[in-house]
Design a protein around this motif. Sequence first.
Motif, PDB file in Angstrom:
ATOM      1  N   TYR A   1      11.447  -7.628 -10.469  1.00  0.00           N
ATOM      2  CA  TYR A   1      11.147  -6.962  -9.203  1.00  0.00           C
ATOM      3  C   TYR A   1      11.156  -5.450  -9.352  1.00  0.00           C
ATOM      4  CZ  TYR A   1      11.628 -11.658  -7.678  1.00  0.00           C
ATOM      5  OH  TYR A   1      11.450 -13.006  -7.562  1.00  0.00           O
ATOM      6  N   LEU A   2      12.001  -4.962 -10.274  1.00  0.00           N
ATOM      7  CA  LEU A   2      11.917  -3.540 -10.595  1.00  0.00           C
ATOM      8  C   LEU A   2      10.556  -3.217 -11.209  1.00  0.00           C
ATOM      9  CD1 LEU A   2      15.426  -2.626 -12.078  1.00  0.00           C
ATOM     10  CD2 LEU A   2      14.345  -1.653 -10.052  1.00  0.00           C
ATOM     11  N   GLY A   3      10.081  -4.110 -12.102  1.00  0.00           N
ATOM     12  CA  GLY A   3       8.778  -3.896 -12.702  1.00  0.00           C
ATOM     13  C   GLY A   3       7.664  -3.903 -11.681  1.00  0.00           C
ATOM     14  N   ALA A   4       7.723  -4.865 -10.743  1.00  0.00           N
ATOM     15  CA  ALA A   4       6.692  -4.944  -9.707  1.00  0.00           C
ATOM     16  C   ALA A   4       6.719  -3.721  -8.813  1.00  0.00           C
ATOM     17  CB  ALA A   4       6.894  -6.210  -8.872  1.00  0.00           C
ATOM     18  N   ALA A   5       7.910  -3.131  -8.628  1.00  0.00           N
ATOM     19  CA  ALA A   5       8.017  -1.985  -7.728  1.00  0.00           C
ATOM     20  C   ALA A   5       7.584  -0.684  -8.393  1.00  0.00           C
ATOM     21  CB  ALA A   5       9.454  -1.860  -7.224  1.00  0.00           C
ATOM     22  N   TRP A   6       7.785  -0.568  -9.707  1.00  0.00           N
ATOM     23  CA  TRP A   6       7.590   0.713 -10.374  1.00  0.00           C
ATOM     24  C   TRP A   6       6.329   0.787 -11.239  1.00  0.00           C
ATOM     25  CZ3 TRP A   6      10.338   5.303 -10.180  1.00  0.00           C
ATOM     26  CH2 TRP A   6      11.435   5.297  -9.312  1.00  0.00           C
ATOM     27  N   VAL A   7       5.760  -0.344 -11.607  1.00  0.00           N
ATOM     28  CA  VAL A   7       4.555  -0.325 -12.450  1.00  0.00           C
ATOM     29  C   VAL A   7       3.348  -0.598 -11.558  1.00  0.00           C
ATOM     30  CG1 VAL A   7       3.394  -1.357 -14.434  1.00  0.00           C
ATOM     31  CG2 VAL A   7       5.882  -1.113 -14.428  1.00  0.00           C
TER      32      VAL A   7
ATOM     33  N   ARG B   1      -0.406  -3.862  -8.085  1.00  0.00           N
ATOM     34  CA  ARG B   1      -1.761  -4.148  -7.610  1.00  0.00           C
ATOM     35  C   ARG B   1      -2.066  -5.629  -7.614  1.00  0.00           C
ATOM     36  NH1 ARG B   1      -3.039   0.849 -10.269  1.00  0.00           N
ATOM     37  NH2 ARG B   1      -3.454  -0.276 -12.234  1.00  0.00           N
ATOM     38  N   LEU B   2      -1.311  -6.411  -8.364  1.00  0.00           N
ATOM     39  CA  LEU B   2      -1.524  -7.857  -8.381  1.00  0.00           C
ATOM     40  C   LEU B   2      -1.012  -8.531  -7.119  1.00  0.00           C
ATOM     41  CD1 LEU B   2      -0.504  -8.641 -12.081  1.00  0.00           C
ATOM     42  CD2 LEU B   2      -2.816  -8.392 -11.148  1.00  0.00           C
TER      43      LEU B   2
ATOM     44  N   ALA C   1       0.821  -1.213   0.000  1.00  0.00           N
ATOM     45  CA  ALA C   1       0.000   0.000   0.000  1.00  0.00           C
ATOM     46  C   ALA C   1       0.856   1.264   0.000  1.00  0.00           C
ATOM     47  CB  ALA C   1      -0.933  -0.001   1.210  1.00  0.00           C
ATOM     48  N   ALA C   2       2.168   1.150  -0.120  1.00  0.00           N
ATOM     49  CA  ALA C   2       3.055   2.311  -0.075  1.00  0.00           C
ATOM     50  C   ALA C   2       3.926   2.308  -1.328  1.00  0.00           C
ATOM     51  CB  ALA C   2       3.918   2.277   1.177  1.00  0.00           C
ATOM     52  N   PRO C   3       3.457   2.938  -2.415  1.00  0.00           N
ATOM     53  CA  PRO C   3       4.214   2.891  -3.681  1.00  0.00           C
ATOM     54  C   PRO C   3       5.641   3.419  -3.552  1.00  0.00           C
ATOM     55  CG  PRO C   3       1.985   3.726  -4.033  1.00  0.00           C
ATOM     56  CD  PRO C   3       2.174   3.630  -2.552  1.00  0.00           C
ATOM     57  N   ARG C   4       5.847   4.478  -2.752  1.00  0.00           N
ATOM     58  CA  ARG C   4       7.193   5.028  -2.623  1.00  0.00           C
ATOM     59  C   ARG C   4       8.134   4.007  -1.987  1.00  0.00           C
ATOM     60  NH1 ARG C   4      10.174   7.793   1.156  1.00  0.00           N
ATOM     61  NH2 ARG C   4      11.709   9.259   0.279  1.00  0.00           N
ATOM     62  N   GLN C   5       7.652   3.366  -0.902  1.00  0.00           N
ATOM     63  CA  GLN C   5       8.484   2.349  -0.252  1.00  0.00           C
ATOM     64  C   GLN C   5       8.760   1.187  -1.202  1.00  0.00           C
ATOM     65  OE1 GLN C   5      10.004   2.615   2.433  1.00  0.00           O
ATOM     66  NE2 GLN C   5       8.893   3.737   4.004  1.00  0.00           N
ATOM     67  N   GLN C   6       7.752   0.835  -2.007  1.00  0.00           N
ATOM     68  CA  GLN C   6       7.931  -0.253  -2.952  1.00  0.00           C
ATOM     69  C   GLN C   6       9.042   0.073  -3.955  1.00  0.00           C
ATOM     70  OE1 GLN C   6       3.732  -1.477  -3.743  1.00  0.00           O
ATOM     71  NE2 GLN C   6       4.741  -2.725  -5.272  1.00  0.00           N
ATOM     72  N   ARG C   7       9.012   1.291  -4.462  1.00  0.00           N
ATOM     73  CA  ARG C   7       9.998   1.673  -5.467  1.00  0.00           C
ATOM     74  C   ARG C   7      11.400   1.721  -4.878  1.00  0.00           C
ATOM     75  NH1 ARG C   7       6.517   6.550  -8.393  1.00  0.00           N
ATOM     76  NH2 ARG C   7       4.967   5.149  -9.365  1.00  0.00           N
ATOM     77  N   ILE C   8      11.496   2.244  -3.675  1.00  0.00           N
ATOM     78  CA  ILE C   8      12.809   2.284  -3.027  1.00  0.00           C
ATOM     79  C   ILE C   8      13.339   0.866  -2.810  1.00  0.00           C
ATOM     80  CG2 ILE C   8      14.012   2.872  -0.891  1.00  0.00           C
ATOM     81  CD1 ILE C   8      12.228   5.346  -0.711  1.00  0.00           C
ATOM     82  N   ALA C   9      12.443  -0.028  -2.345  1.00  0.00           N
ATOM     83  CA  ALA C   9      12.866  -1.416  -2.116  1.00  0.00           C
ATOM     84  C   ALA C   9      13.265  -2.088  -3.424  1.00  0.00           C
ATOM     85  CB  ALA C   9      11.741  -2.198  -1.436  1.00  0.00           C
ATOM     86  N   GLY C  10      12.515  -1.804  -4.511  1.00  0.00           N
ATOM     87  CA  GLY C  10      12.862  -2.402  -5.790  1.00  0.00           C
ATOM     88  C   GLY C  10      14.215  -1.941  -6.293  1.00  0.00           C
TER      89      GLY C  10
END
Length: 733
Positions: free
Chosen positions: A507-513, A518-519, A369-378
Amino acid sequence: MPLPAAPLLRRFSIVALLALACCGNASAQWLKGSRGSAAPASITTPHVQAELVAHAPEGVVAGGQFQAGLRITHQPHWHTYWLNPGDSGLATQLAWSLPDGLAAGPVAWPLPQRIPVGPLANYGYENTVLLPVTVQVAPGFAAAPGQTSVRLSLHAQWLVCQQECVPEEGDFSLELPMHSATAADGADFAAAQAAQPRALASGLTATVDGNSLKLDGTGLPPALQGRTLELFPETPEITAPAAPLQQRWSGEHWTAEAALAAQRSESPALLPVVIAATDAAGQRQGWRIEMPVAGPWPTAAKPVPVSAALQSALADNAAAAPVAAQAAPMATWLAALGAALLGGLLLNLMPCVFPVLAVKLLGFARHGAAPRQQRIAGLAYASGVVLSFLVLGALVLGLRAAGEQLGWGFQLQSPVVVAALAALFTVLGLNLAGVFEFGMWAPRGLAGMALRHPAADAFLSGVLAVAIASPCTAPFMGASLGLALGLPTAQALPVFAALGLGMALPYLGAAWVPAVARLLPRPGAWMDMFRRLMAFPMFATVAWLVWVLGQQSGIDGAGALLLLLVAGSACLWALALRGRARAWLGGATALLLIGLLTAVGPRAVSALPPQQAAADAAARWQPWSEDKVRSLLAEGRPVFVDFTASWCVTCQVNERSTLADDGVLQALDGKRVALLRADWTRQDPAITRALRALGRSGVPVYVLHAPGRPPQVLTELLSRDEVKAALAALPAR
């Protein structure tokens, strides 16, 4: 509240980094540059860097001259040889191929140094030396229409020694502009000229007296007078290099006595020598003198030629030595980058990668639920993967330059690394199963650090994924990695980076797209169940690692590791207890673990002797060797070679499916194919050299040899139909 699963990777960052960097010991000779029309100007071997250089400040002018030479930079403690190599060795040889109208003169040898080697002494060079020649340009030399440069080509042979000696050679070429100055190496040529002995006409004479040569005379330069002189005869095997030179001064008069060589090569009437000394400023200076020799020479012993072993080594080196790092054509290099990227993508499907990536999936879900955290982690995860592949690549290339015979996945050839990874995955599995929590032993601030820095957890999960994944790359990366390990560093490292980028791309794709993100499932109670479920892939990985160790250290080694893993698990469980039980039970199990480490730990990481390992091979398969391949082919029998390793998952799948298939075995028997297995579970330089000769750096590799035919390399993901088709193409017997 238990810590999330991802931070546990951060707790074991040191172990993961050590596992990434470890490698088994190896030693080999890695010789010469390849021959061909596109020879390089510089060649690097594990012992020297050799480079063709030139100094033509006026260009290439008809009737003029310029200098060219071979510059050799030695690794510490290694040396090459002077015109007279001394007690042993061979002088460096330069064979020039120049355009019509250009002629290279002899080597202007710089002043050598005396190099003691045990009871012997050699004459040669350490550190960096330039062997220059003067190239004369004919008065009528003229360039062809449109020609702006001339190509200098050189084939050089040298013997480089430390305690052991390695014959090396290489082909070099250099494009020299005709109408512009080439002077970048002018300082080196000036230094080489200054280091050359100066010609001296003196009254020095030599007299043979029994088994010694007595020197006597005056007229030596003031810089030499009163100093301890060194004597270097240009003619080999005249004097004994290791014997001390007995000498004394009386004013300007110098006398000396040198012992004659036990096996003298010649009895010259005129003996050219170099006399050297160190001046008051600490600089060595040398003078070349041609001394007349008086008196009868004693009967010379039959001269001993260069050893057959050394001549054989030179011949073998010229025919079959591994190729030094050479730049690949752009198209070939780009194809390797594409194959590396694709191989990295497919690597995510390998079973040895799954346990670590499953833990990473938990981290992604936590930040769903946190896109910014997701992108940083990716980004952090991708950085960890790519950087780790670069570190591994740099490590392999560095060890290659230092003389190590390594291939990809080399870290699992070490029983120490296998045991350390088994312990790491046991601890991770116990944590995932809820046996203990890392946070209960850490200060409160440290326990929350991972929550404040999730990028560090993601980065280290990438590091750990690569540490385990690298042995699985061979099925997809055999040719590309084989090429990369033979390329110069500037071309090789991008191949490793492309492999890491491919592995991290999903994993970059999952973090940034957002559509991909959402999947992913949302955080909830299911995460705790999924976390405990992920303990079992961890334990399955431990079982595989114990099996690998059993192939390296035997059944006793595997049993010792299992005992240590059980004791370590008991210790972790006890330390997770509360109250007084934690103190006394935790202390007791910790002491038990320490005692077992002392008692059986060495057995767990001690490799079996190669002959014992070979004895365990199946009866149908024989241990591989180059001699056995040649012998079987000489008998007219085809040979199928399985390059394999216990830690290679793809190897084991192929051996238990395709190579164990009854139809395949019948087809092999029908053609009387001999089956040889090259087991690379432990480091084996001979297998590494054979793989490199095939253009591969990892296993599996499958090769079908047939008399009178070139070797046929089959695909790494071996199928029954492919093997049968290759066998069907063999002539009937």
